[in-house]
Design a protein around this motif. Structure first.
Motif, mmCIF file in Angstrom:
data_model
loop_
_atom_site.group_PDB
_atom_site.id
_atom_site.type_symbol
_atom_site.label_atom_id
_atom_site.label_comp_id
_atom_site.label_asym_id
_atom_site.label_seq_id
_atom_site.Cartn_x
_atom_site.Cartn_y
_atom_site.Cartn_z
ATOM 1 N N SER A 493 0.714 -1.091 0.058
ATOM 2 C CA SER A 493 -0.069 -0.011 -0.032
ATOM 3 C C SER A 493 0.912 1.331 0.021
ATOM 4 O O SER A 493 1.707 1.531 1.157
ATOM 5 C CB SER A 493 -0.996 -0.087 1.075
ATOM 6 N N LEU A 494 1.087 1.917 -1.070
ATOM 7 C CA LEU A 494 1.689 2.909 -1.309
ATOM 8 C C LEU A 494 1.315 4.121 -0.376
ATOM 9 O O LEU A 494 1.963 4.964 0.154
ATOM 10 C CB LEU A 494 1.588 3.730 -2.713
ATOM 11 N N ALA A 495 -0.165 4.348 -0.255
ATOM 12 C CA ALA A 495 -0.550 5.431 0.559
ATOM 13 C C ALA A 495 -0.357 5.274 2.131
ATOM 14 O O ALA A 495 0.106 5.950 2.895
ATOM 15 C CB ALA A 495 -2.190 5.221 0.656
ATOM 16 N N GLN A 496 -0.196 3.738 2.479
ATOM 17 C CA GLN A 496 0.129 3.413 3.992
ATOM 18 C C GLN A 496 1.789 3.678 3.994
ATOM 19 O O GLN A 496 2.247 4.027 5.294
ATOM 20 C CB GLN A 496 -0.158 1.931 4.221
ATOM 21 N N GLN A 497 2.454 3.709 2.930
ATOM 22 C CA GLN A 497 3.972 3.851 3.080
ATOM 23 C C GLN A 497 4.043 5.504 3.513
ATOM 24 O O GLN A 497 4.866 5.723 4.270
ATOM 25 C CB GLN A 497 4.781 3.609 1.762
ATOM 26 N N GLY A 498 3.171 6.212 2.916
ATOM 27 C CA GLY A 498 2.891 7.581 3.185
ATOM 28 C C GLY A 498 2.528 7.728 4.607
ATOM 29 O O GLY A 498 2.894 8.605 5.244
ATOM 30 N N GLY A 499 1.503 7.081 4.912
ATOM 31 C CA GLY A 499 0.891 6.988 6.367
ATOM 32 C C GLY A 499 1.848 6.981 7.337
ATOM 33 O O GLY A 499 1.773 7.489 8.451
ATOM 34 N N TYR A 500 2.955 5.899 6.879
ATOM 35 C CA TYR A 500 4.167 5.833 7.928
ATOM 36 C C TYR A 500 5.166 6.850 7.904
ATOM 37 O O TYR A 500 5.549 7.608 8.892
ATOM 38 C CB TYR A 500 4.683 4.505 7.792
ATOM 39 N N ASP A 510 -1.166 6.172 14.279
ATOM 40 C CA ASP A 510 -2.159 6.983 14.667
ATOM 41 C C ASP A 510 -2.520 8.194 13.688
ATOM 42 O O ASP A 510 -3.378 8.802 14.055
ATOM 43 C CB ASP A 510 -1.727 7.370 15.862
ATOM 44 N N GLU A 511 -1.460 8.488 12.674
ATOM 45 C CA GLU A 511 -1.988 9.429 11.554
ATOM 46 C C GLU A 511 -2.634 9.103 10.834
ATOM 47 O O GLU A 511 -3.698 9.714 10.320
ATOM 48 C CB GLU A 511 -0.549 10.249 11.183
ATOM 49 N N ALA A 512 -2.441 8.222 10.093
ATOM 50 C CA ALA A 512 -3.232 7.395 8.805
ATOM 51 C C ALA A 512 -3.142 6.099 8.802
ATOM 52 O O ALA A 512 -1.930 5.329 8.849
ATOM 53 C CB ALA A 512 -2.736 8.160 7.672
ATOM 54 N N TRP A 513 -4.251 5.204 8.618
ATOM 55 C CA TRP A 513 -4.287 3.970 8.515
ATOM 56 C C TRP A 513 -4.775 3.791 7.352
ATOM 57 O O TRP A 513 -6.377 3.811 7.223
ATOM 58 C CB TRP A 513 -4.801 3.067 9.562
ATOM 59 N N LEU A 514 -4.362 3.811 5.930
ATOM 60 C CA LEU A 514 -5.029 3.732 4.900
ATOM 61 C C LEU A 514 -5.037 2.424 4.003
ATOM 62 O O LEU A 514 -5.369 2.585 2.965
ATOM 63 C CB LEU A 514 -4.456 4.984 3.928
ATOM 64 N N ILE A 515 -4.374 1.374 4.609
ATOM 65 C CA ILE A 515 -4.219 0.226 3.693
ATOM 66 C C ILE A 515 -5.672 -0.409 3.252
ATOM 67 O O ILE A 515 -5.449 -0.551 1.863
ATOM 68 C CB ILE A 515 -3.644 -0.876 4.737
ATOM 69 N N PHE A 516 -6.595 -0.573 3.949
ATOM 70 C CA PHE A 516 -7.796 -0.990 3.224
ATOM 71 C C PHE A 516 -8.478 -0.025 2.096
ATOM 72 O O PHE A 516 -8.593 -0.533 1.075
ATOM 73 C CB PHE A 516 -9.044 -1.384 4.307
ATOM 74 N N MET A 517 -8.285 1.145 2.485
ATOM 75 C CA MET A 517 -8.911 2.264 1.453
ATOM 76 C C MET A 517 -7.980 2.182 0.075
ATOM 77 O O MET A 517 -8.409 2.284 -0.947
ATOM 78 C CB MET A 517 -8.413 3.799 2.005
ATOM 79 N N ASP A 518 -6.600 1.940 0.649
ATOM 80 C CA ASP A 518 -5.950 1.885 -0.764
ATOM 81 C C ASP A 518 -5.700 0.559 -1.407
ATOM 82 O O ASP A 518 -6.079 0.320 -2.654
ATOM 83 C CB ASP A 518 -4.625 2.431 -0.311
ATOM 84 N N MET A 519 -5.267 -0.533 -0.486
ATOM 85 C CA MET A 519 -4.883 -1.629 -1.368
ATOM 86 C C MET A 519 -6.118 -2.752 -1.513
ATOM 87 O O MET A 519 -6.194 -3.137 -2.541
ATOM 88 C CB MET A 519 -3.890 -2.372 -0.336
ATOM 89 N N VAL A 520 -7.126 -2.535 -0.608
ATOM 90 C CA VAL A 520 -7.900 -3.674 -0.661
ATOM 91 C C VAL A 520 -9.229 -2.919 -1.297
ATOM 92 O O VAL A 520 -9.825 -3.697 -2.331
ATOM 93 C CB VAL A 520 -8.501 -3.956 0.874
ATOM 94 N N ASN A 521 -9.704 -1.643 -1.139
ATOM 95 C CA ASN A 521 -10.747 -1.469 -1.919
ATOM 96 C C ASN A 521 -10.490 -0.423 -2.951
ATOM 97 O O ASN A 521 -11.403 0.041 -3.517
ATOM 98 C CB ASN A 521 -11.900 -0.413 -0.685
ATOM 99 N N ASN A 522 -9.468 -0.013 -3.125
ATOM 100 C CA ASN A 522 -8.830 0.923 -4.175
ATOM 101 C C ASN A 522 -9.633 2.049 -4.374
ATOM 102 O O ASN A 522 -9.863 2.350 -5.192
ATOM 103 C CB ASN A 522 -8.841 0.044 -5.406
ATOM 104 N N GLN A 523 -10.000 2.508 -3.438
ATOM 105 C CA GLN A 523 -10.685 4.063 -3.389
ATOM 106 C C GLN A 523 -9.819 5.204 -3.590
ATOM 107 O O GLN A 523 -10.403 6.257 -3.891
ATOM 108 C CB GLN A 523 -11.597 4.253 -1.714
ATOM 109 N N ILE A 524 -8.531 5.174 -3.670
ATOM 110 C CA ILE A 524 -7.651 6.216 -3.832
ATOM 111 C C ILE A 524 -6.706 5.937 -4.679
ATOM 112 O O ILE A 524 -5.394 6.019 -4.241
ATOM 113 C CB ILE A 524 -7.109 6.594 -2.269
ATOM 114 N N PRO A 525 -7.059 5.785 -5.970
ATOM 115 C CA PRO A 525 -5.958 5.211 -7.045
ATOM 116 C C PRO A 525 -5.067 6.128 -7.301
ATOM 117 O O PRO A 525 -3.624 5.718 -7.500
ATOM 118 C CB PRO A 525 -7.093 4.721 -8.145
ATOM 119 N N THR A 526 -5.068 7.525 -7.568
ATOM 120 C CA THR A 526 -4.322 8.408 -8.060
ATOM 121 C C THR A 526 -3.487 9.051 -6.983
ATOM 122 O O THR A 526 -3.553 8.898 -5.671
ATOM 123 C CB THR A 526 -4.888 9.517 -9.033
ATOM 124 N N PHE A 527 -2.232 9.501 -7.408
ATOM 125 C CA PHE A 527 -1.454 10.501 -6.419
ATOM 126 C C PHE A 527 -2.144 11.616 -5.540
ATOM 127 O O PHE A 527 -2.000 11.605 -4.372
ATOM 128 C CB PHE A 527 -0.244 11.015 -6.963
#
Lengths: 717, 127
Positions: A493-500, A510-527
């Motif tokens: 999950s690229l977004a979670q790499q940023g989240g960390y 505690d700032e961002a946990w985006l793994i499901f949004m990003d990797m599983v549900n594909n809700q945030i596809p673009t940069f």
């Protein structure tokens, strides 16, 4: 336990009397300053600027810390402070998760501000005793206890030579000592560290609450960043607060009815849906252990893999059978989500308390993953034993787990050996070795003492002293900014790499946990989508820490309305609840957009505080490659189909006929480039330069253009 | 023990019970301060009142709710910290909150409402 004997050894160093305060709309409008170096105690007014710009909690903590230190201040300098405060909403009893304390200090691990969010009763009782926050500064000569009696209006600093250091004993001793009788014990909260915090940089603070059903203290941890180490360095043995008379209306809220109705609405949701959703009441955060494994997200063997065939041995079902239920385990009054689980009568098999039956606060998910799977340890009893000793010795289970996993990988790679570890066979899965290393840390001996310095220091030492390859060590050492990663596998999950990575204090989810949004549900596809999420969620979550709140009741219970919502990941109904309780307490009239701006001010202030301390730039937001992709052939081959597929589909690289090394290099180049592009997009969205510095225009737009802040920023633009 | 029993099919939604209750316990005629509530739904009337089941006893974190020697579930207002968890968790939706008070309130089967009910839709029974 001879309490009288312990107490008679106390020597009074200072006594301070104060007028009992009055809370108005969530604020006492006063803070407490204690210097244990010269034994001075004073009160400070809370200014309108502090309330407008910093709100409370972590905001007040960072504000005071900024003014206490200089850019040269190190964690163990006497001017470093530990600031503890709740926040304007903190202490309400109607909305779940509203009793948190926020603790700020300059961290031994990172060298810059750290903040940690902790349950237990101290923060609310501090407010009811008359203070929105407490600053601790200076360094005592000998161990002291600070006692605040919020009913009598007295504060004492007492030399306390004979009490225990370890929290599970010390908490009981001091609760017994300062409570007037059994009934009064619920009115006591103790903040303490433990013997390993005397030596390790990853020391934590335990905050107690008295469990009236078990008739024992419970421990909640301000875990991250080594604040317990600072506490012990100041020779503070404990803070004790006593306040009798907690009621639901002590915040003197502007609209108590609104708060009550909002709280009841959430209690009802939890009653109706928790058993089908997260089972927080049944098993707490451990509910996700097997879920993480199923999605290849459970760190195993130092984040090499995201799943393991033995995970079922430490699944939530196993822990459900071990934790003792039928009690509402909230860490503050009114928390119906009640995630604070405990195992009673747990018999220890190692260490100084061997053979004793103790209460283990946990296991939390992070403990099972960090102490367990990440180190290849899959015996639930070992996880609980490590959990117990980490807590009472005051060691952050996350840093300990991630550090131990790193050390184990180094051991298996021959970078360190038995000679260096003093005989500890630190292979993955060796629970005995992990436990012995922990006991050494508490005794300040051997390899355990070295390990307590944390992954950043160990990388350097292993390279400089033991000939380890610094590139490999940097690739596999799961720390950033000096803080060890928390226990989620971010590789896919690229977004979670940023989240960390794109965080203020280091890689903590505690700032961002985006793994499901990003990797599983594909809700945030673009940069840009990811950048928007990496703007909104860190800001939204920062707000909990300004107000004395817990994150869990926001999205670990989902209202029925959510499936019809336009932005389900935000849980809009619950966001509105927070707007309502904030307005209900303070009498202000913010909306959900202004809520984000409140956080943005403090978030940018913290970023600039990092810059002021010599960090906080783009270079510090880089993450180890283990967080992004396969460092070793073993990792690549374990998920070869996935990686080969990505090379074809995403990278435009035909893997056929290529060596694994060639494929790994192509994948690495692609993934590292993706992280840089994400960083660009996030900085742009946050109003920062491409070097990660908040611009003056942005600071003016959000209202964080204080002169001292601009003074720092302008040297970096 | 005494319990307030309900036959909602007999209820005519005259709300006399609510008046009796709030007058007894809060000295005013105010349905929002009644420990029994009549909800008028499309085709039926629903009577919300405590069955003395005791679910709230284990919910309460501060042990402010207990069963008295007669089996009635009672709230100790001095011990209560006003979290209202019991309101959200009551399976009968029969634990109540009013903005003017920081503690919840509930039926203790005093029977004053039953005396006023013209249809015997509510009545006290010894269990």
């Amino acid at each position: 336990m001879n309490i009288e004997k312990l107490k008679s050894a106390h020597k009074l160093l200072c006594e301070y009397k104060y007028e009992l305060g009055k809370i108005e709309k969530g604020y006492t409008n006063r803070t407490l300053y204690i210097n244990v170096g010269d034994n001075t105690i004073s009160e400070k007014p809370v200014t309108q600027l502090m309330k407008d710009k910093f709100i409370g909690g972590k905001g007040f903590g960072l504000y005071y810390l900024w003014h206490a230190v200089t850019p040269k201040t190190k964690w163990n300098d006497p001017e470093n402070e530990i600031v503890i405060g709740s926040g304007p909403i903190g202490g309400i009893t109607q909305y779940p998760g509203a009793g948190k304390s926020l603790v700020c200090s300059i961290s031994p691990l990172t060298g810059m501000p750290i903040d940690s969010n902790v349950g237990g009763y101290f923060g609310p009782l501090l407010k009811f005793s008359g203070f929105d926050a407490l600053e601790l500064q200076g360094k005592a000569d000998k161990d002291v206890i600070i006692f605040i009696d919020g009913n009598k209006g007295t504060i004492t600093i007492e030399e306390a030579p004979e009490e225990a250091i370890d929290s599970h004993v010390l908490g009981e001793q001091l609760t017994e000592m300062y409570a007037e009788n059994e009934e009064d014990k619920r009115n006591i909260s103790v903040v303490s560290a433990g013997s390993a915090a005397n030596h390790a940089y990853m020391g934590l603070l335990n905050f107690t609450f008295y469990d009236v059903r078990r008739k024992q203290i419970r421990l909640k941890q301000a875990g991250r960043g080594g604040i317990g180490t600072v506490f012990r360095d100041k020779h503070i043995k404990a803070l004790v607060i006593r306040f009798a008379g907690v009621k639901g209306n002590l915040n003197n809220a502007d609209d108590q009815g609104k708060i009550n109705r909002t709280g009841i609405k959430l209690h009802k949701e939890i009653h109706d849906f928790d058993a089908q959703q997260c089972r927080m009441r049944q098993v707490g955060t451990a509910n996700i252990i097997e879920v993480m494994d199923q999605y290849d997200l459970l760190p195993t063997h130092n984040y090499k893999f995201g799943a393991h065939p033995d995970t079922h041995k430490i699944s939530s079902k196993v822990f459900t059978g071990m934790i003792t239920q039928n009690t509402p385990d909230g860490c503050w009054y009114g928390c119906s989500l009640s995630c604070a689980k405990a195992v009673d009568h747990f018999e220890l098999r190692t260490g100084p308390y061997k053979g004793q039956k103790v209460i283990v606060d946990g296991p939390e998910y992070e403990n099972a993953a960090g102490l367990g799977s990440n180190c290849g340890i899959f015996d639930p009893h070992d996880v609980l034993e490590l959990n117990f000793y980490c807590d009472t010795y005051a060691i952050d289970t996350i840093s300990y787990g991630t550090m131990t996993a790193f050390v184990m990988e180094c051991y298996e790679n021959g970078i360190i050996n038995k000679e260096i570890t003093g005989g500890l066979e630190l292979n993955f899965g060796n629970a005995d070795a992990s436990l012995e290393m922990l006991h050494q840390m508490a005794r300040g001996e051997g390899f355990g003492k070295l390990a307590g310095l944390g992954v950043r220091n160990l990388k350097r030492i292993f390279a400089e002293q033991y000939g380890g390859d610094p590139v490999f060590l940097n690739d596999i050492g799961m720390e950033q900014k000096g803080l060890e990663f928390s226990e989620y596998m971010p590789k896919e999950s690229l977004a979670q790499q940023g989240g960390y990575g794109l965080t203020n204090k280091g890689p903590q989810h505690d700032e961002a946990w985006l793994i499901f949004m990003d990797m599983v549900n594909n809700q945030i596809p673009t940069f840009e989508d990811k950048a928007e999420a990496l703007h909104y969620f860190p800001m939204f979550r920062t707000w909990f820490g300004l107000n004395g709140l817990c994150k869990l009741p926001w999205n670990d219970i989902i209202p029925a309305s959510n499936k019809h919502s336009n932005e389900p990941a935000k849980i809009p109904e619950h966001v509105q609840n927070y707007v309502d309780i904030f307005n209900g307490v303070t009498g202000k009239n913010i909306d959900k957009e202004q809520l984000i701006v409140q956080s943005e001010r403090v978030y940018n202030f913290q970023r600039i505080f990092n810059i002021r301390m010599g960090y906080g730039k783009r270079i510090h937001d880089a993450i180890p490659y283990r967080a992004m992709g396969p460092v070793t052939v073993e990792e690549y081959l374990s998920r070869a189909d996935r990686y080969d597929g990505q090379l074809k589909e995403l990278v435009g690289f035909n893997p056929e006929g290529k060596t694994t090394e060639e494929k790994m290099a192509a994948l690495r180049s692609y993934r590292e480039d993706q992280y840089q592009k994400l960083t660009d997009a996030v900085y742009k969205r946050r109003g920062w330069t491409m070097d990660g510095v908040p611009t003056i225009e942005h600071l003016q737009a959000i209202g964080m253009d204080l002169p001292e802040v601009i003074e720092v920023v302008k040297n970096h633009l | 023990m005494k319990v307030l029993k309900r036959k909602p099919e007999l209820c005519i939604a005259c709300h006399a019970c609510e008046s009796a209750c709030s007058n007894t316990w809060f000295k005013e005629d105010n349905a929002d301060k009644s420990c029994i509530k009549i909800k008028e739904e499309a085709n039926k009337n629903v009577i919300l009142s405590c069955t003395q089941c005791g679910e709230c006893i284990s919910i309460c974190q501060v042990e402010a709710i207990s069963r008295d020697k007669n089996g009635i579930v009672r709230i100790n207002k001095n011990a209560c910290v006003g979290c209202f968890m019991c309101v959200g968790f009551c399976p009968e939706l029969a634990m109540f909150m009013h903005d003017e008070y920081i503690e919840p309130f509930k039926c203790v089967a005093c029977g004053q409402c039953a005396k006023q009910c013209p249809t015997n839709a509510i009545y006290i029974e010894q269990e």
